[in-house]
Design a protein around this motif. Structure first.
Motif, PDB file in Angstrom:
ATOM      1  N   CYS A   1       0.830  -1.210   0.000  1.00 52.52           N
ATOM      2  CA  CYS A   1       0.000   0.000   0.000  1.00 52.52           C
ATOM      3  C   CYS A   1       0.859   1.253   0.000  1.00 52.52           C
ATOM      4  CB  CYS A   1      -0.924  -0.008   1.221  1.00 52.52           C
ATOM      5  SG  CYS A   1      -2.215  -1.280   1.191  1.00 52.52           S
ATOM      6  N   PHE A   2       1.956   1.236   0.747  1.00 52.20           N
ATOM      7  CA  PHE A   2       2.874   2.371   0.748  1.00 52.20           C
ATOM      8  C   PHE A   2       3.479   2.574  -0.639  1.00 52.20           C
ATOM      9  CE2 PHE A   2       3.321   1.885   5.488  1.00 52.20           C
ATOM     10  CZ  PHE A   2       2.839   3.147   5.794  1.00 52.20           C
ATOM     11  N   LEU A   3       3.748   1.494  -1.331  1.00 48.90           N
ATOM     12  CA  LEU A   3       4.259   1.616  -2.701  1.00 48.90           C
ATOM     13  C   LEU A   3       3.254   2.343  -3.589  1.00 48.90           C
ATOM     14  CD1 LEU A   3       6.022  -1.750  -3.694  1.00 48.90           C
ATOM     15  CD2 LEU A   3       7.026   0.531  -3.552  1.00 48.90           C
ATOM     16  N   ALA A   4       1.978   2.000  -3.449  1.00 49.33           N
ATOM     17  CA  ALA A   4       0.955   2.669  -4.242  1.00 49.33           C
ATOM     18  C   ALA A   4       0.931   4.168  -3.935  1.00 49.33           C
ATOM     19  CB  ALA A   4      -0.422   2.052  -3.969  1.00 49.33           C
ATOM     20  N   LEU A   5       1.058   4.529  -2.664  1.00 51.46           N
ATOM     21  CA  LEU A   5       1.108   5.945  -2.293  1.00 51.46           C
ATOM     22  C   LEU A   5       2.343   6.618  -2.884  1.00 51.46           C
ATOM     23  CD1 LEU A   5       0.046   5.830   1.478  1.00 51.46           C
ATOM     24  CD2 LEU A   5      -1.378   6.311  -0.508  1.00 51.46           C
ATOM     25  N   ASP A   6       3.468   5.910  -2.873  1.00 53.24           N
ATOM     26  CA  ASP A   6       4.696   6.465  -3.454  1.00 53.24           C
ATOM     27  C   ASP A   6       4.541   6.677  -4.954  1.00 53.24           C
ATOM     28  OD1 ASP A   6       6.002   6.477  -1.014  1.00 53.24           O
ATOM     29  OD2 ASP A   6       6.860   4.485  -1.279  1.00 53.24           O
ATOM     30  N   PHE A   7       3.950   5.704  -5.645  1.00 53.21           N
ATOM     31  CA  PHE A   7       3.749   5.834  -7.088  1.00 53.21           C
ATOM     32  C   PHE A   7       2.846   7.037  -7.406  1.00 53.21           C
ATOM     33  CE2 PHE A   7       4.333   0.963  -7.542  1.00 53.21           C
ATOM     34  CZ  PHE A   7       5.710   1.134  -7.580  1.00 53.21           C
ATOM     35  N   LYS A   8       1.818   7.215  -6.600  1.00 48.72           N
ATOM     36  CA  LYS A   8       0.924   8.351  -6.814  1.00 48.72           C
ATOM     37  C   LYS A   8       1.667   9.667  -6.603  1.00 48.72           C
ATOM     38  CE  LYS A   8      -2.815  10.607  -7.567  1.00 48.72           C
ATOM     39  NZ  LYS A   8      -3.254  10.782  -8.981  1.00 48.72           N
ATOM     40  N   GLN A   9       2.518   9.701  -5.588  1.00 50.13           N
ATOM     41  CA  GLN A   9       3.256  10.916  -5.309  1.00 50.13           C
ATOM     42  C   GLN A   9       4.221  11.247  -6.447  1.00 50.13           C
ATOM     43  OE1 GLN A   9       1.888  12.373  -3.115  1.00 50.13           O
ATOM     44  NE2 GLN A   9       3.142  13.317  -1.552  1.00 50.13           N
ATOM     45  N   VAL A  10       4.875  10.230  -6.987  1.00 45.46           N
ATOM     46  CA  VAL A  10       5.780  10.443  -8.121  1.00 45.46           C
ATOM     47  C   VAL A  10       4.993  10.918  -9.337  1.00 45.46           C
ATOM     48  CG1 VAL A  10       7.316   9.300  -9.766  1.00 45.46           C
ATOM     49  CG2 VAL A  10       7.512   8.800  -7.323  1.00 45.46           C
ATOM     50  N   GLU A  11       3.879  10.271  -9.601  1.00 44.66           N
ATOM     51  CA  GLU A  11       3.057  10.645 -10.758  1.00 44.66           C
ATOM     52  C   GLU A  11       2.607  12.092 -10.658  1.00 44.66           C
ATOM     53  OE1 GLU A  11      -0.571   8.521 -13.086  1.00 44.66           O
ATOM     54  OE2 GLU A  11      -0.945   8.967 -10.973  1.00 44.66           O
ATOM     55  N   ASP A  12       2.160  12.506  -9.488  1.00 44.62           N
ATOM     56  CA  ASP A  12       1.700  13.877  -9.320  1.00 44.62           C
ATOM     57  C   ASP A  12       2.856  14.867  -9.376  1.00 44.62           C
ATOM     58  OD1 ASP A  12      -0.953  13.197  -9.124  1.00 44.62           O
ATOM     59  OD2 ASP A  12      -0.930  13.016  -6.946  1.00 44.62           O
ATOM     60  N   GLY A  13       4.022  14.475  -8.855  1.00 49.38           N
ATOM     61  CA  GLY A  13       5.181  15.354  -8.940  1.00 49.38           C
ATOM     62  C   GLY A  13       5.560  15.651 -10.376  1.00 49.38           C
ATOM     63  N   VAL A  14       5.513  14.627 -11.229  1.00 48.37           N
ATOM     64  CA  VAL A  14       5.822  14.807 -12.643  1.00 48.37           C
ATOM     65  C   VAL A  14       4.721  15.624 -13.331  1.00 48.37           C
ATOM     66  CG1 VAL A  14       6.140  13.617 -14.846  1.00 48.37           C
ATOM     67  CG2 VAL A  14       7.203  12.712 -12.771  1.00 48.37           C
ATOM     68  N   GLN A  15       3.472  15.295 -13.024  1.00 50.28           N
ATOM     69  CA  GLN A  15       2.345  15.959 -13.684  1.00 50.28           C
ATOM     70  C   GLN A  15       2.281  17.445 -13.350  1.00 50.28           C
ATOM     71  OE1 GLN A  15      -1.421  14.148 -12.837  1.00 50.28           O
ATOM     72  NE2 GLN A  15      -2.617  15.737 -13.860  1.00 50.28           N
ATOM     73  N   TYR A  16       2.538  17.795 -12.099  1.00 53.38           N
ATOM     74  CA  TYR A  16       2.393  19.178 -11.670  1.00 53.38           C
ATOM     75  C   TYR A  16       3.702  19.960 -11.690  1.00 53.38           C
ATOM     76  CZ  TYR A  16      -2.314  17.929 -10.219  1.00 53.38           C
ATOM     77  OH  TYR A  16      -3.613  17.509 -10.215  1.00 53.38           O
ATOM     78  N   GLY A  17       4.737  19.388 -12.282  1.00 52.85           N
ATOM     79  CA  GLY A  17       5.969  20.132 -12.480  1.00 52.85           C
ATOM     80  C   GLY A  17       6.789  20.362 -11.242  1.00 52.85           C
ATOM     81  N   ALA A  18       6.937  19.346 -10.392  1.00 54.23           N
ATOM     82  CA  ALA A  18       7.793  19.483  -9.215  1.00 54.23           C
ATOM     83  C   ALA A  18       9.231  19.736  -9.649  1.00 54.23           C
ATOM     84  CB  ALA A  18       7.717  18.209  -8.365  1.00 54.23           C
ATOM     85  N   PRO A  19      10.012  20.481  -8.870  1.00 51.82           N
ATOM     86  CA  PRO A  19      11.418  20.707  -9.215  1.00 51.82           C
ATOM     87  C   PRO A  19      12.173  19.392  -9.339  1.00 51.82           C
ATOM     88  CG  PRO A  19      10.730  22.175  -7.456  1.00 51.82           C
ATOM     89  CD  PRO A  19       9.614  21.188  -7.653  1.00 51.82           C
ATOM     90  N   ARG A  20      13.184  19.377 -10.180  1.00 52.78           N
ATOM     91  CA  ARG A  20      13.945  18.155 -10.430  1.00 52.78           C
ATOM     92  C   ARG A  20      14.560  17.580  -9.162  1.00 52.78           C
ATOM     93  NH1 ARG A  20      17.659  18.180 -15.573  1.00 52.78           N
ATOM     94  NH2 ARG A  20      15.569  17.837 -16.441  1.00 52.78           N
ATOM     95  N   GLU A  21      14.946  18.445  -8.231  1.00 50.65           N
ATOM     96  CA  GLU A  21      15.570  17.968  -6.998  1.00 50.65           C
ATOM     97  C   GLU A  21      14.631  17.082  -6.179  1.00 50.65           C
ATOM     98  OE1 GLU A  21      14.525  21.983  -4.379  1.00 50.65           O
ATOM     99  OE2 GLU A  21      16.595  21.487  -4.897  1.00 50.65           O
ATOM    100  N   GLU A  22      13.306  17.232  -6.395  1.00 47.80           N
ATOM    101  CA  GLU A  22      12.367  16.399  -5.657  1.00 47.80           C
ATOM    102  C   GLU A  22      12.476  14.921  -6.036  1.00 47.80           C
ATOM    103  OE1 GLU A  22      10.111  17.455  -3.292  1.00 47.80           O
ATOM    104  OE2 GLU A  22      11.001  19.445  -3.396  1.00 47.80           O
TER     105      GLU A  22
END
Length: 282
Positions: free
Chosen positions: A232-253
Motif C-alpha cells: 500500500c505504501f508503494l501505491a502511495l509512493d507511485f501516486k506521489q511520483v506521478e503527481d510530482g511529474v504531472q504538476y511540475g515538481a522541481p527536479r531535486e524532488e
C-alpha cells in the motif's frame, strides 16, 4: 493528501479538488510565479523563457528512476560489503546484532534529518542508504546463517515481485489512491507499528518474543499484514511520483521520491525476510 513517507510530508504536495496529491507551486499559478502573466518574460539565471526554464528544471520519470537506482544501488553495495566484511559469528552473535542496531539507528537519524530539511540533500540520502545497507547486510547474513542460504534470495525475489505487482496494478488503475485509501493505510500502519513496538518492549523485559506477534501463527499473520502495508505504501509512493511529474515538481524532488521508494522497499524486504524465516523455522 500528504505522503506516506515523512520525507514527502513537509514538501509542496497537497490535496487537490479530486482528493489526489498535487504540487502546490504549479497550482498556485501567478501567486508564486511573477512571470506567469508575461509570456515573454525570461528566467534571470538561464536567460530562457520562463515556461521553458520551468519545464527544463521539472522532475521527470527518468530522474526518479536514476536517483532510485543510485539510492538502491548504495543499499545493495553496502549490504554486500557488510555481509563479506562482517561475517556473523554464532559464538559472538551479540556483536553482529550490535553493529546492525547501531547502523539502523544512524540510518534512522539521517532519515529524520532529511525529513525536516526544506530541500533534499543527496549526501544525507545516500548516507542513509549506506547505513541501511550495513544493517540489511548483517541481518541478512545472520538470517542466512541460522535459517538457510536460500531465504535471502527468496526475500529479494519476493520484494521484487511485490514491487512489480503493485506497479502493474497501479498502472492498470486497479489501485486508486484516494483520501479514504490514504487514511486507511496510515491508520493501519500506525496500529501495526504500535503493536510491534509494544511486542519489542515486552520481549526486552520478559525475554522470548514478547507478546508473540513475531513467531508462530501470529508471526505469520503479522508478516503478511506487514507486506500488504508495504504494498500500500508503494501505491502511495507511485501516486506521489506521478503527481510530482504531472504538476511540475522541481527536479531535486526526484531525490525525495527515490528516498521514499527506498524506505518502502526496505520495509517490504524486512517483512518478507521475517515471514520466510518463520515459515522455514517451523
Amino acid at each position: 493528501m500528504r505522503s506516506s513517507n515523512p520525507v514527502f510530508s513537509r514538501r509542496g504536495f497537497s490535496r487537490d479538488n479530486g482528493g489526489y496529491a498535487g504540487f502546490d507551486a504549479q497550482q498556485a499559478g501567478t501567486a508564486t510565479n511573477p512571470y506567469a502573466t508575461n509570456p515573454y518574460a525570461t528566467d534571470p539565471q538561464s536567460g530562457m523563457p520562463v515556461d521553458q526554464a520551468a519545464h527544463r528544471n521539472a522532475m521527470t520519470i527518468d530522474d526518479v528512476v536514476s536517483r532510485t537506482a543510485m539510492t538502491l544501488g548504495t543499499v545493495v553495495v553496502t549490504a554486500v560489503i557488510a555481509w563479506i566484511a562482517l561475517p556473523v559469528d554464532p559464538a559472538n552473535i551479540n556483536k553482529s546484532y550490535g553493529i546492525a542496531i547501531g547502523a539502523a539507528l544512524i540510518a534512522f537519524v539521517l532519515a529524520m534529518v532529511q525529513s525536516f530539511k526544506r530541500k533534499p540533500v543527496p549526501a544525507v540520502i545516500l548516507a542513509y542508504a549506506a547505513f541501511e545497507g550495513v544493517f540489511l547486510g548483517v541481518i541478512s547474513s545472520a538470517t542466512s546463517t541460522y535459517i538457510g542460504d536460500g531465504v535471502v534470495v527468496q526475500a529479494v525475489l519476493g520484494t521484487m515481485c511485490v514491487f512489480a505487482g503493485v506497479l502493474f496494478a497501479y498502472k492498470m488503475r486497479w489501485i486508486r489512491v484516494t483520501r479514504r485509501f490514504y487514511g486507511f493505510v496510515m491508520a493501519a500502519a500506525m496500529g501495526f507499528v504500535l503493536l510491534m513496538v509494544t511486542n519489542l518492549l515486552f520481549s526486552l523485559f520478559s525475554g522470548g518474543d514478547g507478546l508473540g506477534f513475531r513467531s508462530g501463527g501470529l508471526g505469520i499473520l503479522f508478516g503478511v499484514i506487514g507486506i500488504i502495508l508495504g504494498a500500500c505504501f508503494l501505491a502511495l509512493d507511485f501516486k506521489q511520483v506521478e503527481d510530482g511529474v504531472q504538476y511540475g515538481a522541481p527536479r531535486e524532488e526526484s531525490w525525495l521520491a527515490a528516498f521514499g521508494l527506498t524506505m518502502t522497499l526496505v520495509w517490504i524486504y524486512l517483512e518478507m525476510l521475517r515471514l520466510l524465516s518463520i515459515l522455514k523455522g517451523d
